[in-house]
Motif scaffolding. Structure first.
Motif, short mmCIF file in Angstrom:
data_model
loop_
_atom_site.label_atom_id
_atom_site.label_comp_id
_atom_site.label_asym_id
_atom_site.label_seq_id
_atom_site.Cartn_x
_atom_site.Cartn_y
_atom_site.Cartn_z
N PRO A 96 -38.09 1.68 48.49
CA PRO A 96 -36.73 1.72 48.38
C PRO A 96 -36.29 1.61 47.01
O PRO A 96 -35.29 1.84 46.38
CB PRO A 96 -36.05 0.75 49.11
CG PRO A 96 -37.00 -0.02 49.90
CD PRO A 96 -38.24 0.60 49.91
N LYS A 126 -36.49 4.35 58.97
CA LYS A 126 -36.24 3.55 58.01
C LYS A 126 -36.52 4.01 56.61
O LYS A 126 -35.52 4.02 55.58
CB LYS A 126 -36.94 2.27 58.10
CG LYS A 126 -36.56 1.36 59.25
CD LYS A 126 -37.31 -0.05 59.19
CE LYS A 126 -36.83 -0.93 60.63
NZ LYS A 126 -37.90 -2.11 60.68
N LYS A 128 -33.47 4.78 53.66
CA LYS A 128 -33.47 4.28 52.50
C LYS A 128 -33.39 5.06 51.30
O LYS A 128 -32.89 4.98 50.27
CB LYS A 128 -34.63 3.38 52.14
CG LYS A 128 -34.89 1.95 53.02
CD LYS A 128 -35.87 1.24 53.01
CE LYS A 128 -35.98 -0.21 53.98
NZ LYS A 128 -37.29 -0.55 53.72
N GLN A 186 -27.71 6.40 57.05
CA GLN A 186 -27.70 4.95 57.48
C GLN A 186 -26.60 4.87 58.51
O GLN A 186 -26.84 3.77 59.17
CB GLN A 186 -27.32 4.08 56.20
CG GLN A 186 -28.45 4.03 55.19
CD GLN A 186 -28.16 3.06 54.07
OE1 GLN A 186 -27.22 2.39 53.86
NE2 GLN A 186 -29.08 2.88 53.05
#
Length: 704
Positions: free
Chosen positions: A300, A449, A453, A459
């Protein structure tokens, strides 16, 4: 490793062999043999269902339910396999024993199971009769696949003893005897599933739809249905069975690992670069991956959140100067002076009669728009490789659905491991790739995930893995119907000198001019419609109701064009409007008009709201005479105002040779139809269709 095999080898080598007893069997003999086998096997499966029914009807307590749950699982799995087949009518619920009144939920469950038993039995009974009347080998084979999967339901759930099938018949039909199959593993998987193979069967589109569907791919996994499939299919269960599924999920191998290797839990499907080196399925080419999958960072801290969202198909990005060009103002008086005035300039339409460029570009430079949208990315990059499937729903009020596929990709030169993503939303597809460390282990949760990111817009989605392999069929169907456009149907009209009304143009019939016949030969090859196997564009290929012949072109080894030639569709003297011809050409976005004489055509005479592009072609007599009779053509394109101008461009009032016109016209018309489909009216329809597809997957696999 997924292996593509011929359709005849997917049931049993003995069934499909061309050499039985040294004799080569004809297609008819093979079909007859398969019918006989199915007629013998289906009653055995019916006997198995009746045996399972006997156990289910003896369930009176929750304890008995737990001991006889495998019989229930068989019925539920069968109902899912046979869900597309017709069932009988007149079901009457049978009375339930009064002792079940002590267990309301068990009573409800028993009632649902009784209905399920009747449904499956009625479908198989109808199917047995249906087999005897099938003349289409492809349909017969699809039925055979369903029967094979039905038999495998008993094997998986350790209920094969219910099927009273002769071992020789089982071996001939399924490639293994009952005895060998009965030696199943602890989790119910028989030796029939020793290799994970996905079967691909091409079925020609011979339905009645006028849409440009070409071939349908039917995929049937040889691996048995997972317990997750049972969980999503079972009816409402009584207390005590809500959390219990037979077998352990830990026994299932990691779908991202090479086939044949011991995997990890599906809930934690880890993979490493070293393991990926043993992947036997060839990688997509580096050029293909670099071109079509956008590179993201795996961490990220370095992920770029400023990268613009590209969910909207590239059709809506207007920066391509080769295919999106602004047309110059059409000078009607100047065109008339040069004998190139073919289309009246009418309010609501715009005309492309060429631009100020000096020369026609080389034929190799004619650019078809958005060729990336012609690629079958899931089928070609994912289907034969180990991959994961995810479904999700947004947390907002719109509950937007999403479907994601992820597979691993080993960069041979560097040894880096990449993850390839296809992200499907109602707005379009997005393709991403993440570079990972060679030794890094990644679970399914990690994959989600990483995506969230790198792409913050996801999200707000609840995303979970879907383990039911029947999703493969849905994703193939989704890709072929929503992403790829390789088939086109263009209308062709013949306009004689002085004709200015729609009905008289549609009513033209023999005799035709030599120039018109020559133009049809330029467009493509004349093909016989009866028995036609390639793309048909909605024309009748059985009874000749739309004519005996048409004009077809396979172009650039990628696109198929079927022309709806009005003069080849039967003429009816008592029908002033020629409805049969308008039924096809009236539903075409593109109409090609071969015009004779000097009278210009008004696009407003064509009443169909579906016709958006009119390409008017006429022989350039002067240039033809100068070149010793080698026919040259003039061209003008007219479209409705709301359609964006499209390329390629050509010199104003250019005279085309035959080879120039064919390549240029096909490029221009394909680009034009794609721009029309990108216009607001059509785009909204496609968005609704995509959402409906994705929502149906969410309803079936995510929320069940």
């Amino acid at each position: 490793m997924a292996t593509a095999v011929s359709s005849r080898n997917n049931i049993s080598p003995e069934v499909s062999s061309n050499n039985l007893g040294g004799a080569v069997l004809s297609e008819e003999e093979r079909r007859t043999e398969l019918k006989q086998l199915l007629s013998s096997v289906i009653p055995c499966i019916i006997i198995g269902i009746e045996a399972a029914e006997a156990e289910i009807t003896s369930i009176f307590t929750l304890d008995e339910l737990n001991t006889k749950r495998s019989s229930c699982q068989v019925l539920i799995a069968l109902s899912k396999i046979l869900k597309e087949y017709p069932k009988g009518a007149g079901y009457i619920p049978r009375p339930l024993p009064s002792c079940l009144s002590l267990y309301p939920k068990l009573r409800e469950f028993r009632s649902q199971m009784d209905g399920l038993i009747w449904e499956v039995l009625s479908k198989l009974t109808i199917l047995k009769e249906f087999v005897q009347n099938i003349t289409d080998s492809q349909k017969l084979f699809i039925v055979a696949l369903s029967v094979r999967d039905a038999k495998n339901c008993f094997t998986q759930n350790e209920c094969e003893h219910f099927i009273k099938m002769d071992p020789a018949l089982s071996k001939k039909m399924f490639g293994s005897s009952s005895s060998s199959s009965s030696g199943s593993s602890k989790n119910g998987a028989s030796s029939d599933y020793g290799e994970k193979k996905r079967v691909r069967l091409q079925v020609s589109d011979d339905g009645s739809s006028d849409s440009d569907a070409s071939n349908v791919t039917v995929v049937s996994p040889n691996t048995p249905p997972q317990s997750a499939a049972f969980d999503s299919a079972r009816p409402k269960s009584p207390d005590g069975w809500l959390s219990g599924l037979r077998g352990s999920e830990k026994s299932r191998s990691n779908p991202l690992l090479p086939a044949g290797r011991k995997g990890r839990s599906q809930s934690d499907p880890q993979l490493t670069g070293a393991e990926q080196e043993q992947q036997q399925v060839p990688n997509p080419s580096i050029d293909r991956v670099n071109k079509f999958y956008k590179l993201q960072s795996s961490t990220p801290s370095t992920s770029s959140n400023s990268i613009p969202l590209s969910l909207v198909p590239s059709l809506q990005q207007h920066g391509d100067t080769e295919t999106a060009v602004e047309w110059e103002r059409y000078d009607q008086d100047r065109a008339a002076q040069l004998c190139c005035h073919f289309i009246q300039q009418i309010r609501g339409f715009k005309t492309d009669a060429g631009s100020t460029i000096k020369d026609l570009p080389d034929l190799a430079h004619f650019v078809v728009k958005d060729t990336g949208n012609d690629e079958l990315f899931f089928k070609e990059d994912f289907l034969e490789r180990n991959h994961l499937t995810f479904l999700g729903v947004s947390k907002g009020s719109d509950k937007a659905p999403i479907a994601i596929s992820v597979c691993s990709y080993l960069v041979v030169d560097s040894g880096d491991l990449e993850l390839l993503y296809i992200i499907r939303t109602q707005d379009g597809d997005e393709r991403l790739r993440f570079i990972l460390s060679k030794t890094r282990e990644v679970s399914a949760k990690d994959m989600v995930k990483m995506l969230k990111k790198a792409r913050p817009q996801y999200q707000n989605f609840n995303i979970k893995e879907v383990k039911d392999e029947s999703m493969l069929v849905h994703l193939l169907d989704f890709e072929s119907k929503n992403n790829v456009q390789r088939n086109f149907k263009f209308g062709v009209l013949y306009c004689r000198d002085g004709q200015t009304e729609e009905n008289e143009i549609y009513a033209n019939h023999e005799p035709f001019s030599k120039q018109y016949q020559e133009f049809l030969d330029l467009l493509g090859e004349r093909v016989t419609l009866k028995g036609w196997k390639a793309y048909r564009g909605g024309l009748d290929i059985r009874e000749d109701t739309t004519g005996t012949h048409s004009v077809y072109q396979r172009w650039n080894n990628r696109y198929e064009i079927m022309y709806h030639v009005a003069t080849m569709i039967p003429y009816k003297a008592d029908d002033a409007q020629q409805i049969d011809r308008k039924r096809h050409l009236g539903n075409d976005i593109v109409i090609v008009i071969f015009k004779e004489g000097d009278t210009p055509i008004s696009p407003t005479i064509f009443k169909s709201n579906f016709n958006h592009i009119f390409a008017v072609v006429q022989v350039d007599k002067d240039k033809t005479r100068i070149n010793g009779g080698d026919t040259h053509y003039n061209l003008s394109i007219c479209v409705k105002d709301e359609i964006m101008s499209f390329g390629p461009s050509y010199p104003k009032y250019h005279s085309f040779t035959k080879s120039e016109l064919k390549s240029f016209l096909l490029t221009k018309l394909i680009n034009g139809e794609r721009w029309v489909l990108n216009s607001p009216v059509f785009a909204q329809k496609f968005l609704r269709t995509r959402r409906e597809f994705l929502q149906s997957y969410v309803n079936e696999y995510f929320e069940s």
